[in-house]
Write a protein that holds these residues in place. Structure first.
Motif, short mmCIF file in Angstrom:
data_model
loop_
_atom_site.label_atom_id
_atom_site.label_comp_id
_atom_site.label_asym_id
_atom_site.label_seq_id
_atom_site.Cartn_x
_atom_site.Cartn_y
_atom_site.Cartn_z
N ALA A 273 -9.04 -0.03 -5.50
CA ALA A 273 -8.76 0.48 -4.15
C ALA A 273 -8.62 2.00 -4.20
N GLY A 274 -8.06 2.51 -5.30
CA GLY A 274 -7.82 3.95 -5.41
C GLY A 274 -9.11 4.75 -5.51
N ALA A 275 -10.20 4.07 -5.88
CA ALA A 275 -11.47 4.77 -6.04
C ALA A 275 -12.20 4.97 -4.71
N VAL A 276 -11.66 4.36 -3.65
CA VAL A 276 -12.32 4.50 -2.34
C VAL A 276 -11.27 4.93 -1.31
N GLU A 277 -11.77 5.36 -0.14
CA GLU A 277 -10.85 5.62 0.98
C GLU A 277 -10.43 4.26 1.51
N PHE A 278 -9.14 3.98 1.53
CA PHE A 278 -8.74 2.62 1.89
C PHE A 278 -7.52 2.57 2.81
N HIS A 279 -7.61 1.75 3.84
CA HIS A 279 -6.42 1.27 4.57
C HIS A 279 -6.76 -0.09 5.11
N ASN A 280 -5.79 -0.77 5.70
CA ASN A 280 -5.91 -2.13 6.22
C ASN A 280 -5.94 -3.16 5.08
N ALA A 281 -6.57 -4.31 5.31
CA ALA A 281 -6.47 -5.42 4.35
C ALA A 281 -7.74 -5.54 3.53
N ALA A 282 -7.58 -5.86 2.27
CA ALA A 282 -8.72 -6.15 1.41
C ALA A 282 -8.25 -7.01 0.25
#
Lengths: 505, 154, 505, 154
Positions: A273-282
């Motif tokens: 997740a840290g390698a991409v721009e992330f928010h919300n659920a995954a």
């Protein structure tokens, strides 16, 4: 007499109106979260769903086209039109359909609405499963050995991986477009078939290859992030009970994961997740081999079917938080540090025939009795007297249980399944009822080939069930001959047995 | 009805003794089998000689025939030929995505004949026995309804 | 790949067969616990219940007499006979009926069976509410000022307590036989009436008096003990939403209890239990005044109606543990130190008319749609098309919710009540739907006179509901005139509205 | 049906505009009121002119009368006397536990007349208006069925 202060409830609804761009049980699940947040939910429906339960649970409903998914639930234009007509401020895509479609997410944001999901760029990057593999590798997360580019032509170079290999759709997910290949001789047919299914399901025939890890467990880690960089790791789920590479049963915690492995899985999920721009659920999916080594499979940038398992174990309302973080709310410590307690199991009730290779079994649901009581949750998309459209996924409902520990959860699931009665169509309920009595499942010893190996096409019909079915049909035919039963005939069987015993004594 | 015969999967079955069917709701076929020691919830659907009983999640087709119905069924069977042509029909509505055989092809039992996509899944239609393909009624890309004839085996 | 070890599940069923000496929702609740423990449950039924749902959920059912409770569910001999006939090894009494009857508990043990409840001697001592008061006082637990002996004759000496006072049945519980007296002039009538109801309900007309604490909250502490001296304190419940001194709504934690008060309540509950021989389940009830002072009321030596609230907050299966400790199993640390998480609320759905002083409303339940989905638990004793016997308590079902905090629990309860549809009889659902929108309830500010003060006989019918009801009835009458509706008439209203809007555009 | 009148609690009520009743299950009366902006689940029971609509948990009796039915009802009302004797009947089955009045007693509005125990609760039957007790039909200890006459007020 002091009052407790509660800190995690929103002071006002994050949105006034949210369009739920999905159908069936997940549409109802999302609408329930909307209602609990004070949001007015809007349904969409194709002509096949005009009378569907999810339509009746919405404040407002918008027709989006004919039954074919491509002209309704998969039509970006039709869904956006519906959102504009209804005055919705945000769209929740559910799972499947447009949920991981980056063009849709961009179109939603372009229309000035909020897409309730991760950023479009992240959907795009992670939607390419090959690019996701490369990203995970770059972040130092182990991946299954395989190709890092699309398989060309007839793929003769794949022999270097060694057989068996797994062919996968680059644009894929959910098991579609996957083919296991056991020898070079099968490669040509399998590639053609995988490409055809990939094209049909995702509109992109690109496939790649991975070595088969076997025996393996499918274990995934649930992530929830806000728009301010905070990331919650909400435990893992074991989804190894699968048929056709699609999940049938999920549980948390995984019976195969000890604390050390769990820490590794969580760390790997954070890195992905840290390698991409992330928010919300995954969800970050891994394979786990016999030695406890894990390999990144893919990251699903949406709500999972099985999110309820995590909700039961953590007490975190995943869907409510998807909506709240989409509106900009930060995740509070109660979510970021949510303790996990007890054990949860979900079984999926599909309209399919487990005694015939899990083939779809459309039709009309007549009787529909679901379990309730302590520790049981049902997320259903149908009710009694419902025609099942053949155009869509045959998931009817999810039965979830939560108990203090795994044996208690299995016992509760057995009880819940014994209360479940469905008429009109064959479902997976028969498989699940078998599963809860299986010693391997009870011991937590199962892998992704468990269903194929242990179930196959199901056990032969036993003598007891056969004799019971015969007794039921014979008596049904006899009572059928009495057009309007007298009170004595319709009275409780207990009453009759009681009377007979009284006569005997 | 002492001559009534109950068959499951072609085999005669002796109905379980001491169990009684107690309807919970006659309209939707839900009920209980009870014997005073255990209860087993069931759904019983159908009518006449053809029934389906759902027990522990499994749908079990059950034939209940009086002696008169048995005699008539036996007479009908013996009147039919031994190896009649078989018309394969669609069991679900769906989209034909591939046709793998042509008239005149020899196929073995279990060979794939065509592929139909229904409920988002690709389903292979396979040969029920070794045979020669007599005719093919559909083409790839065609949508078929339940019961539509797909092809005929000699 | 190591397997987790689970420690709290029993290796084999504590009993082979358990008789459930009750009816309705609690009988079903207990049977579910039996099934999950591998125990075969046996039902009992009066002639009024031959077709009841609880009978159909048991493996075996025994008739115990005519409808009158005294000749069936309250008959020690009839219940014991049923247990002997069925071969049960233990009896679970549920709540009400014989659950706190020490003569019954002794007769069960005398017959060589296990009584699933506290020791008979403890039932006897605590069943005398006056003796229980004296025992609590001796243990250093504060009690409400009042008499420590039965009220004689016309009770003129009660004036020294000062009015208002509360008259209570010494053999009582559950609000029956209670009368509030505001002045000396009302004392004679109230005494006669309280004694009559006490005699009718408990077979003993002894009453005692306590000064009224007002405003007060009713807060109770759940205890669970094993036969080896271990005692679990499973949190408190606030049960202040009452009518006729009987609970309508319960929640945990109490919004009125801070950590210091909670510690005091738990300590007092431990002292009350420590003064008697105790195992199994019991509840210590307290009044809490405005300053946070608590006063012992009584100790109920049985499962409470509202035990599910505690189960949701602690994850401890109260009924399963009642059975397991009765069989001699020790309570494990997971129960003794169970953490509490989130907030739970229960509403009781009675067949009674809250718009007519909560008068019983017997009849036939026609439609019966209960909520489900995330965080909702339903414990029901009826289903659709059920005739309600007039001989028994009119509790139809309990709807419980669990969420991360109190505001989320209230929002979830509102959503659940909006999904609840009951036809045929008036129920308390209308009261509960009003309650969840009440600002005082939302703020947690309510006391035992809240219902009387804020609800009374309910709000006048509002203009909107009135106009909506008129519209519904008018259209129902119109559709009634079409004997066999055409497809266009039965289609989805959404479809019709959609069509009309399409025409307008 | 433009002359149809809807009354609730004796008052004429204008039906809410723009709302449509969508049956979910005609057999048990469940349905939805929808207006394109909100949905409100309802149960609608009854027939002819007498209906009961359950909204937000409250049962609301609704009278729906055509002009013909209204004329007939008005004619019937004017034909009846002003202060007729009232027979009080049991609204629930139960046990009479106390009778507080005797024939000839004068009672005021709201005075307790007798006590009936039903569903484990003691319910006071009170005088609907000031009157003299004409007769008492029950005694303490008697079990009464729904609709049984309890006493008559002059």
């Amino acid at each position: 007499m002091s009052l407790r202060t509660d800190i995690t409830a929103p002071s006002r609804p994050p949105f006034k109106r949210v369009l739920v761009a999905n159908r069936g049980e997940i549409a109802i699940r999302v609408m329930r979260a909307c209602r609990e947040l004070g949001i007015s939910p809007v349904a969409v429906y194709s002509d096949a769903d005009a009378d569907a339960l999810h339509v009746r649970r919405a404040d407002r409903a918008e027709r989006i086209g004919p039954p074919a998914p491509g002209e309704s639930y998969l039509s970006i234009e039709a869904v956006l039109d519906a959102a504009r007509r209804s005055g919705a401020q945000a769209i929740h895509p559910g799972y499947g359909f447009l949920s991981e479609n980056h063009a849709f997410a961009r179109a939603v944001e372009g229309a000035g609405l909020t897409f309730i999901g991760p950023p479009a760029a992240t959907l795009e990057m992670l939607g390419d499963k090959l690019a996701a593999r490369r990203s995970a590798e770059a972040a130092g997360v182990p991946t299954v050995p395989g190709t890092t580019v699309a398989v060309d032509g007839d793929g003769p170079d794949l022999a270097r991986l060694g057989f068996p290999i797994m062919l996968k759709a680059a644009a894929g997910g959910g098991g579609r477009g996957m083919r296991r290949v056991d020898s070079a001789g099968d490669l040509g047919d399998a590639l053609a078939s995988a490409r055809r299914e990939a094209l049909s399901a995702f509109g992109d025939e690109t496939v790649y290859a991975e070595r088969v890890v076997s025996p393996a467990r499918h274990v995934e880690v649930q992530l929830l992030g806000d728009r301010h960089g905070a990331l919650a790791v909400l435990g893992e789920r074991d989804c190894s009970v699968q048929r056709r590479h699609q999940k049938l049963v999920e549980e948390s915690p995984s019976p195969a994961v000890d604390e050390a492995t769990r820490a590794e899985l969580f760390e790997s999920a954070r890195r992905v997740a840290g390698a991409v721009e992330f928010h919300n659920a995954a969800t970050v999916e891994f394979l786990l081999d016999e030695d406890g080594n894990h390999f990144f499979l893919e990251m699903n940038t949406r709500l999972q079917v099985e999110h309820g398992v995590t909700e039961l174990v953590t007490g975190v309302d995943m869907v409510a938080w998807q909506i709240r973080v989409a509106a900009g709310e930060p995740l509070p410590p109660a979510v970021l540090d949510a303790p996990r307690s007890g054990h949860a199991i979900e079984v999926r009730i599909y309209a399919e025939d487990p005694y015939a290779g899990f083939a779809p079994a459309p039709g009309r649901v007549t009787a529909w009795l679901m379990p309730d009581g302590p520790g049981v949750r049902v997320d259903a998309g149908v009710e009694s007297d419902t025609d099942l459209p053949s155009e869509y996924d045959p998931l009817l409902a999810k039965v979830l249980v939560h108990a203090a520990d795994r044996p208690a959860a299995i016992a509760r699931l057995r009880r819940a399944l014994d209360e479940t009665l469905i008429g009109g169509v064959q479902t997976d309920a028969g498989f699940h009822r078998w599963l809860v009595d299986h010693p391997g499942f009870a011991a937590g010893r199962y892998d992704t080939s468990f269903v194929e190996r242990e179930w196959g096409r199901g056990p032969a019909l036993g003598a007891e069930d056969s004799a019971l079915a015969a007794a039921a049909a014979l008596q049904a035919r006899r009572t059928e001959r009495v057009p309007s039963p007298t009170p004595a005939d319709t009275g409780s069987a207990w009453g009759r047995i009681g009377r007979e015993e009284a006569l005997r004594e | 009805m002492s001559e009534t015969e109950v068959r499951i999967g072609g085999e005669a079955v002796e109905p379980a003794d001491g169990w009684r069917l107690d309807w919970a709701d006659h309209r939707n076929g839900t009920g209980l089998l009870v014997n005073g020691e255990r209860v087993i919830p069931v759904v019983v659907e159908g009518g006449g000689s053809e029934w389906t009983v759902t027990i522990r999640g499994r749908r079990i087709p059950v034939t209940v025939r009086t002696w008169r119905e048995r005699l008539m069924a036996e007479a009908e069977t013996s009147a039919r030929g031994r190896i009649a042509p078989v018309a394969l029909k669609a069991t679900l509505p769906g989209l034909v995505v591939a046709v793998r055989v042509a008239p005149g092809d020899e196929v073995g039992e279990g060979d794939p004949l065509l592929t139909i996509e229904a409920m988002k899944m690709q389903n292979e239609v396979r040969a029920p026995r070794a045979a020669r393909v007599a005719s093919v009624a559909v083409t790839a890309g065609q949508v078929v309804a339940t019961g539509a004839e797909l092809l005929t085996l000699e």
